[in-house]
Write a protein that holds these residues in place. Structure first.
Motif, PDB file in Angstrom:
ATOM      1  N   GLY A  37      41.743  24.579  41.768  1.00 23.65           N
ATOM      2  CA  GLY A  37      42.472  25.592  41.019  1.00 23.65           C
ATOM      3  C   GLY A  37      41.567  26.742  40.646  1.00 23.65           C
ATOM      4  N   ALA A  38      41.613  27.124  39.384  1.00 21.97           N
ATOM      5  CA  ALA A  38      40.801  28.233  38.886  1.00 21.97           C
ATOM      6  C   ALA A  38      40.750  28.127  37.369  1.00 21.97           C
ATOM      7  CB  ALA A  38      41.389  29.576  39.314  1.00 21.97           C
ATOM      8  N   PHE A  39      39.867  28.917  36.771  1.00 20.96           N
ATOM      9  CA  PHE A  39      39.730  28.963  35.311  1.00 20.96           C
ATOM     10  C   PHE A  39      39.758  30.430  34.930  1.00 20.96           C
ATOM     11  CE2 PHE A  39      37.690  28.399  31.177  1.00 20.96           C
ATOM     12  CZ  PHE A  39      38.256  27.214  30.745  1.00 20.96           C
ATOM     13  N   GLU A  40      40.953  30.906  34.580  1.00 21.14           N
ATOM     14  CA  GLU A  40      41.148  32.341  34.421  1.00 21.14           C
ATOM     15  C   GLU A  40      42.270  32.618  33.430  1.00 21.14           C
ATOM     16  OE1 GLU A  40      42.223  33.083  38.515  1.00 21.14           O
ATOM     17  OE2 GLU A  40      44.357  32.964  38.043  1.00 21.14           O
ATOM     18  N   GLN A  41      42.274  33.828  32.916  1.00 19.38           N
ATOM     19  CA  GLN A  41      43.320  34.220  31.979  1.00 19.38           C
ATOM     20  C   GLN A  41      44.698  34.128  32.630  1.00 19.38           C
ATOM     21  OE1 GLN A  41      45.545  37.036  31.685  1.00 19.38           O
ATOM     22  NE2 GLN A  41      45.075  37.741  33.773  1.00 19.38           N
ATOM     23  N   HIS A  42      45.655  33.648  31.855  1.00 21.54           N
ATOM     24  CA  HIS A  42      47.056  33.622  32.275  1.00 21.54           C
ATOM     25  C   HIS A  42      47.934  34.196  31.169  1.00 21.54           C
ATOM     26  CE1 HIS A  42      45.861  31.015  35.626  1.00 21.54           C
ATOM     27  NE2 HIS A  42      47.072  31.206  36.125  1.00 21.54           N
ATOM     28  N   GLY A  72      37.412  28.570  40.513  1.00 22.72           N
ATOM     29  CA  GLY A  72      37.739  29.155  41.799  1.00 22.72           C
ATOM     30  C   GLY A  72      37.286  30.600  41.850  1.00 22.72           C
ATOM     31  N   LYS A  73      37.756  31.309  42.859  1.00 26.93           N
ATOM     32  CA  LYS A  73      37.435  32.728  43.007  1.00 26.93           C
ATOM     33  C   LYS A  73      38.483  33.535  42.250  1.00 26.93           C
ATOM     34  CE  LYS A  73      36.919  36.406  46.455  1.00 26.93           C
ATOM     35  NZ  LYS A  73      38.004  37.245  45.889  1.00 26.93           N
ATOM     36  N   THR A  91      37.859  33.952  31.351  1.00 29.67           N
ATOM     37  CA  THR A  91      37.814  33.815  32.806  1.00 29.67           C
ATOM     38  C   THR A  91      36.408  33.460  33.267  1.00 29.67           C
ATOM     39  OG1 THR A  91      39.629  35.382  33.162  1.00 29.67           O
ATOM     40  CG2 THR A  91      38.111  35.027  34.999  1.00 29.67           C
ATOM     41  N   VAL A  92      36.311  32.430  34.091  1.00 23.78           N
ATOM     42  CA  VAL A  92      35.057  32.055  34.745  1.00 23.78           C
ATOM     43  C   VAL A  92      35.330  32.065  36.239  1.00 23.78           C
ATOM     44  CG1 VAL A  92      33.284  30.290  35.055  1.00 23.78           C
ATOM     45  CG2 VAL A  92      34.338  30.613  32.801  1.00 23.78           C
ATOM     46  N   THR A  93      34.618  32.890  36.969  1.00 23.97           N
ATOM     47  CA  THR A  93      34.881  33.032  38.401  1.00 23.97           C
ATOM     48  C   THR A  93      33.655  32.716  39.234  1.00 23.97           C
ATOM     49  OG1 THR A  93      35.623  34.551  40.156  1.00 23.97           O
ATOM     50  CG2 THR A  93      34.377  35.511  38.326  1.00 23.97           C
ATOM     51  N   LEU A  94      33.888  32.090  40.366  1.00 27.43           N
ATOM     52  CA  LEU A  94      32.862  31.913  41.376  1.00 27.43           C
ATOM     53  C   LEU A  94      32.976  33.052  42.379  1.00 27.43           C
ATOM     54  CD1 LEU A  94      33.227  28.082  42.149  1.00 27.43           C
ATOM     55  CD2 LEU A  94      31.762  29.185  40.447  1.00 27.43           C
ATOM     56  N   GLY A  95      31.850  33.495  42.917  1.00 33.16           N
ATOM     57  CA  GLY A  95      31.888  34.471  43.989  1.00 33.16           C
ATOM     58  C   GLY A  95      32.381  33.818  45.269  1.00 33.16           C
ATOM     59  N   LEU A 152      32.676  29.283  48.989  1.00 31.88           N
ATOM     60  CA  LEU A 152      32.593  28.848  50.381  1.00 31.88           C
ATOM     61  C   LEU A 152      31.517  27.780  50.549  1.00 31.88           C
ATOM     62  CD1 LEU A 152      32.937  32.248  52.277  1.00 31.88           C
ATOM     63  CD2 LEU A 152      34.504  30.309  52.462  1.00 31.88           C
ATOM     64  N   ALA A 153      30.355  28.009  49.949  1.00 31.47           N
ATOM     65  CA  ALA A 153      29.262  27.045  50.058  1.00 31.47           C
ATOM     66  C   ALA A 153      29.618  25.729  49.383  1.00 31.47           C
ATOM     67  CB  ALA A 153      27.991  27.631  49.449  1.00 31.47           C
ATOM     68  N   LEU A 154      30.256  25.809  48.219  1.00 28.44           N
ATOM     69  CA  LEU A 154      30.646  24.612  47.489  1.00 28.44           C
ATOM     70  C   LEU A 154      31.624  23.775  48.297  1.00 28.44           C
ATOM     71  CD1 LEU A 154      30.905  22.862  44.940  1.00 28.44           C
ATOM     72  CD2 LEU A 154      32.575  24.513  44.080  1.00 28.44           C
ATOM     73  N   LEU A 155      32.661  24.416  48.823  1.00 36.80           N
ATOM     74  CA  LEU A 155      33.668  23.683  49.578  1.00 36.80           C
ATOM     75  C   LEU A 155      33.100  23.131  50.881  1.00 36.80           C
ATOM     76  CD1 LEU A 155      36.733  26.029  49.009  1.00 36.80           C
ATOM     77  CD2 LEU A 155      36.206  23.885  47.853  1.00 36.80           C
ATOM     78  N   HIS A 156      32.191  23.883  51.480  1.00 40.09           N
ATOM     79  CA  HIS A 156      31.544  23.402  52.701  1.00 40.09           C
ATOM     80  C   HIS A 156      30.738  22.146  52.405  1.00 40.09           C
ATOM     81  CE1 HIS A 156      29.227  23.400  56.447  1.00 40.09           C
ATOM     82  NE2 HIS A 156      30.125  24.235  56.921  1.00 40.09           N
TER      83      HIS A 156
END
Length: 253
Positions: free
Chosen positions: A21-26, A65-66, A76-80, A85-89
């Motif tokens: 998912g993601a961690f972001e404002q909703h 997430g991104k 909001t906490v975002t990954l670049g 991509l590196a994490l999922l790989h």
């Protein structure tokens, strides 16, 4: 599960699910981890619809997430993109190293389906895993579903709010919910090809289209509507998981 229990799994037709998912404002009315909560719930309910011996397994949910379209909004906490991509790989390589052959990303954040499709192919090329990227919101809607903010509810609106209410109504504060977002039909009126996320998508940030961070109208959300959507998504995903389980590429060489 212990390492011994995982080692005992018949990996010849096992399917491993990675919810993300993601961690972001909703907006003011929904929790920051809305997307992670939805992905986790849909994946778990889909698995629950299958037989106990379906040989389908859930990994812990990835809750970041991104989310750079929401960057700068409180919480909001975002990954670049390169980080995710590196994490999922790395996840894919680890799943393959444990002997599994099929990996499914179950996503509920609208900002990363394309990235998941890219990394799925990279993992396939690097490890031989059969990888599938599924986004809950692409699984369609129940027959006859009509939204009060149709074509507009893309973030924190009626649909997403309803789904969270169906999961845990205590997480939603409708007293502070309000509609926001530019009228997309008016924004792209007169353009033949340009859309927000269509054939010729326009890269956008939340600040381009919303003051509060909400894009839609959550005020008419209900747990009943959300329950119908969740049931539809979970059912569709459970059916897809059985197809994934039985699928294999032909031996061409």
């Amino acid at each position: 599960m212990s390492t011994a229990q995982v080692a005992a799994i018949d990996t010849s037709d096992a399917v491993v699910i990675q919810p993300i998912g993601a961690f972001e404002q909703h907006g003011a009315h929904l929790p920051l981890d809305t997307d992670a909560l939805v992905a986790e719930t849909v994946a778990a309910r889909a698995r629950a619809l299958l037989a106990d011996d379906a040989n389908v397994w859930l990994l812990p949910t990835l809750r970041y997430g991104k989310s750079n379209e929401h960057a700068g909004r409180a919480g909001t906490v975002t990954l670049g993109a390169s980080t995710l991509l590196a994490l999922l790989h790395d996840v894919g390589e680890s799943v393959a190293a444990s002997g599994f052959r099929k990996l499914v990303f179950v996503n509920a954040h609208g900002g990363q389906p394309q990235l998941l499709e890219m990394v799925a192919r990279d993992i396939r090329a690097a490890t031989g895993l059969e990888v599938f990227a599924v986004s809950a919101m692409h699984l369609g809607e129940p027959a006859g579903m009509r939204w009060d903010d149709e074509g507009y509810s893309i973030h924190g609106g009626q649909s997403e709010t309803s789904v969270v209410m169906a999961i845990d109504e205590s997480l939603v504060d409708l007293e502070v919910a309000d509609a926001d977002g530019v009228a997309l039909g008016e924004l792209f009126a007169g353009y033949r090809h340009l859309t927000l996320e269509g054939a010729v998508p326009t890269a956008w940030l939340t600040n381009d289209v919303s003051v509060s961070g909400v894009i839609g109208d959550p005020r008419r959300a209900s747990a009943e509507i959300g329950a119908r959507v969740l049931e539809h998504w979970a059912t569709a995903l459970s059916e897809a998981l059985l197809e994934i389980k039985s699928f294999s590429w032909p031996a061409l060489r």
